[in-house]
Design a protein around this motif. Sequence first.
Motif, PDB file in Angstrom:
ATOM      1  N   GLU A   1     -11.603  18.839  72.332  1.00 16.53           N
ATOM      2  CA  GLU A   1     -10.861  20.136  72.723  1.00 16.53           C
ATOM      3  C   GLU A   1     -10.230  20.755  70.991  1.00 16.53           C
ATOM      4  O   GLU A   1      -9.878  19.939  70.647  1.00 16.53           O
ATOM      5  CB  GLU A   1      -9.604  19.652  73.518  1.00 16.53           C
ATOM      6  CG  GLU A   1      -8.519  20.910  73.702  1.00 16.53           C
ATOM      7  CD  GLU A   1      -7.233  20.758  75.116  1.00 16.53           C
ATOM      8  OE1 GLU A   1      -6.614  21.891  75.178  1.00 16.53           O
ATOM      9  OE2 GLU A   1      -7.849  20.131  74.604  1.00 16.53           O
TER      10      GLU A   1
ATOM     11  N   THR B   1      -4.648  24.261  69.463  1.00 15.54           N
ATOM     12  CA  THR B   1      -4.531  25.350  69.505  1.00 15.54           C
ATOM     13  C   THR B   1      -3.265  25.688  68.696  1.00 15.54           C
ATOM     14  O   THR B   1      -2.666  24.720  68.234  1.00 15.54           O
ATOM     15  CB  THR B   1      -3.705  25.925  71.269  1.00 15.54           C
ATOM     16  OG1 THR B   1      -4.657  26.533  71.939  1.00 15.54           O
ATOM     17  CG2 THR B   1      -3.255  27.318  70.771  1.00 15.54           C
TER      18      THR B   1
ATOM     19  N   SER C   1      -4.121  18.427  72.137  1.00 12.59           N
ATOM     20  CA  SER C   1      -4.572  20.363  72.259  1.00 12.59           C
ATOM     21  C   SER C   1      -3.168  20.661  71.062  1.00 12.59           C
ATOM     22  O   SER C   1      -3.181  21.918  70.863  1.00 12.59           O
ATOM     23  CB  SER C   1      -3.998  20.029  73.839  1.00 12.59           C
ATOM     24  OG  SER C   1      -4.883  19.529  74.830  1.00 12.59           O
TER      25      SER C   1
ATOM     26  N   ASN D   1      -0.187  33.504  66.763  1.00 15.30           N
ATOM     27  CA  ASN D   1       0.294  33.546  68.534  1.00 15.30           C
ATOM     28  C   ASN D   1       1.677  32.423  67.859  1.00 15.30           C
ATOM     29  O   ASN D   1       2.564  32.044  68.129  1.00 15.30           O
ATOM     30  CB  ASN D   1      -0.824  32.193  68.559  1.00 15.30           C
ATOM     31  CG  ASN D   1      -2.170  32.500  68.407  1.00 15.30           C
ATOM     32  OD1 ASN D   1      -2.720  33.541  68.489  1.00 15.30           O
ATOM     33  ND2 ASN D   1      -3.165  31.557  68.023  1.00 15.30           N
TER      34      ASN D   1
ATOM     35  N   HIS E   1      -0.318  23.394  79.029  1.00 16.57           N
ATOM     36  CA  HIS E   1      -2.046  23.858  78.713  1.00 16.57           C
ATOM     37  C   HIS E   1      -2.656  25.123  79.032  1.00 16.57           C
ATOM     38  O   HIS E   1      -3.300  25.705  78.391  1.00 16.57           O
ATOM     39  CB  HIS E   1      -2.693  22.359  78.763  1.00 16.57           C
ATOM     40  CG  HIS E   1      -4.260  22.748  78.472  1.00 16.57           C
ATOM     41  ND1 HIS E   1      -5.321  22.817  79.161  1.00 16.57           N
ATOM     42  CD2 HIS E   1      -4.568  21.658  77.592  1.00 16.57           C
ATOM     43  CE1 HIS E   1      -6.593  23.008  78.554  1.00 16.57           C
ATOM     44  NE2 HIS E   1      -6.309  21.987  77.847  1.00 16.57           N
ATOM     45  N   ASP E   2      -1.770  25.514  80.282  1.00 20.04           N
ATOM     46  CA  ASP E   2      -2.854  26.853  80.409  1.00 20.04           C
ATOM     47  C   ASP E   2      -2.163  27.864  79.917  1.00 20.04           C
ATOM     48  O   ASP E   2      -3.014  29.012  79.560  1.00 20.04           O
ATOM     49  CB  ASP E   2      -2.721  27.134  82.225  1.00 20.04           C
ATOM     50  CG  ASP E   2      -3.367  25.807  83.211  1.00 20.04           C
ATOM     51  OD1 ASP E   2      -4.195  24.933  81.956  1.00 20.04           O
ATOM     52  OD2 ASP E   2      -3.369  25.498  83.770  1.00 20.04           O
TER      53      ASP E   2
ATOM     54  N   LEU F   1      -1.329  27.971  76.621  1.00 22.00           N
ATOM     55  CA  LEU F   1      -2.063  28.017  75.955  1.00 22.00           C
ATOM     56  C   LEU F   1      -3.487  28.806  75.899  1.00 22.00           C
ATOM     57  O   LEU F   1      -3.901  29.245  74.659  1.00 22.00           O
ATOM     58  CB  LEU F   1      -1.463  26.326  74.698  1.00 22.00           C
ATOM     59  CG  LEU F   1      -0.932  25.788  74.277  1.00 22.00           C
ATOM     60  CD1 LEU F   1      -0.379  24.641  73.668  1.00 22.00           C
ATOM     61  CD2 LEU F   1       0.264  26.667  73.249  1.00 22.00           C
ATOM     62  N   ASN F   2      -4.157  28.139  76.255  1.00 22.44           N
ATOM     63  CA  ASN F   2      -5.464  28.677  76.621  1.00 22.44           C
ATOM     64  C   ASN F   2      -5.810  29.854  77.635  1.00 22.44           C
ATOM     65  O   ASN F   2      -6.423  30.882  77.672  1.00 22.44           O
ATOM     66  CB  ASN F   2      -6.289  27.893  77.353  1.00 22.44           C
ATOM     67  CG  ASN F   2      -6.155  26.475  76.752  1.00 22.44           C
ATOM     68  OD1 ASN F   2      -6.731  25.956  75.849  1.00 22.44           O
ATOM     69  ND2 ASN F   2      -6.863  25.661  77.516  1.00 22.44           N
TER      70      ASN F   2
ATOM     71  N   ASP G   1      -4.626  30.637  80.905  1.00 22.47           N
ATOM     72  CA  ASP G   1      -5.185  30.744  81.918  1.00 22.47           C
ATOM     73  C   ASP G   1      -4.090  30.994  82.644  1.00 22.47           C
ATOM     74  O   ASP G   1      -2.857  30.111  82.938  1.00 22.47           O
ATOM     75  CB  ASP G   1      -6.063  29.499  81.642  1.00 22.47           C
ATOM     76  CG  ASP G   1      -6.718  29.055  83.408  1.00 22.47           C
ATOM     77  OD1 ASP G   1      -6.400  30.128  84.905  1.00 22.47           O
ATOM     78  OD2 ASP G   1      -7.432  28.332  83.334  1.00 22.47           O
TER      79      ASP G   1
END
Length: 494
Positions: free
Chosen positions: A4, A7, A37, A114, A427-428, A430-431, A433
């Motif tokens: 991965e 981020t 991650s 970000n 995690h979601d 940062l992505n 999602d």
Amino acid sequence: MATETPTRALFMLFGGTGDLALRKLYPAIFNLYKKGSLSKHFALVGLSRKELTDDEFRAKIIDSIASETDDKAQAEEFASHFYWKSHDVNNLGHYAELRTIADELDKKYELEGNRVFYVSMAPQFFGIVAKNLKDQHVLSENGGFNRLVIEKPFGRDYESAKKLNDELTSAFNENQIYRIDHYLGKETTQAIPVIRFGNPIIESVWNQNFIKNVQVTLAESLGVEDRAGYYDTAGALRDMIQNHALQIVSYLAMDEPNTFVDTEIRKEKVKALESMEIYDAEGVKQNFVRGQYGAGDGSPAYRDEPGVPKDSNNDTYAAGKIVFNNPRWGKTPFYVRSGKKLAAKQGRIDIEFKKPLVDIFAKGTKQPQELQSNVLSLLIDPKVGIVLNINTKNSEQGFHTETVDLDYVQSPERAAEVPLPYERLFHDILNGDGTYFASWPEVAAAWKFVDPIQHLWDATQPDFPNYKPGSMGPKAADDLLARDGNSWYYPNVR
């Protein structure tokens, strides 16, 4: 397995020394750091009115992640990315200072603009923070992402939730807002779409033709503890049913999305939630039950807990029936329940299937046998697993049927490797999602369903207390299912 790419992001955490941050959020971020991650290109600014130095804040971080660290050097390197800023959310000058800090850290850690804004504060501050972040230009303006994360409660009813949402969407777009619900970060909840849509043998019977009823149980063995200040203004209906239970129900009731992406999944969840039958006063009386625990098992009644008014009519238990007016479900009942001081801590979903239209074993044999309903149980907490209860023949002489479990329960070794809910959800975020976060249309539909129930309860005098600690709630909750010819599967598991 592909590695991965970490981020790049700056976190700004409002309520930076709160209980949630220290117990859950920082360990979750640290686990993402350990797993790659996050790496060297991240920073976090903790914010509250407290006066701390960076070193004092970092010491708190090291202490909060102590159970997760492999060695001291690793913990210190992680904590070196943390900075403290004393901040008053109403002071516009403080946002100007925050903008300067953000720009400096963006350059130092090469974060590409970000930014994740996590508001772990009382809901009345959500809108103030969002507005000031935008008006004072703290939001990234150089192409990076801006994401706002907020904790529950999201309003007290539909009107307050809409007002709050209007405040947030004046500063952030809907796809930038992440309404966090830790139940949506749990392993079993996230597995529901795969169990359903990844297995034709299950999805083909996931409808009113084969399912008799669906039961969602979110039971707690503890009482109100030190949360009386919040809990007595919320209660089980607002605290558990409106968000956690209805979110789980939406994954169980939704139709199959065109693709497994957050926009399509949310679309189907909204369709399901908006098809719930909204009850009038008589419907509420018939289909929802409330309770409050009394004294027992050596523990005080709810009204005798510290901080609880002696005449409180707050519900520490809520149960009810949900009906979806759509082709998939017809009048198939979905039962939900949640309460405190119950027999055990237990989060589970039990799907009871209909018996065969013709039971060939009930007659025509020398020893008639009555088949039991098949039950598929999805275990959420404390155990994680899947159990399918089926009929078969036992091994005794003669012909006798029995039920057996085909089960998968997560081993302690596997459980130790599973990410905790906040780690998954970070995690979601940062992505980008939004699959396991509640969208505004979902929240709105949930409040429109819950409001008539809460309004009637607020306007009527209950007969409290009406259940004992260590039970599974008031008798009226059993009667609710009995009227439909059903019964709670747990704890009377066959």
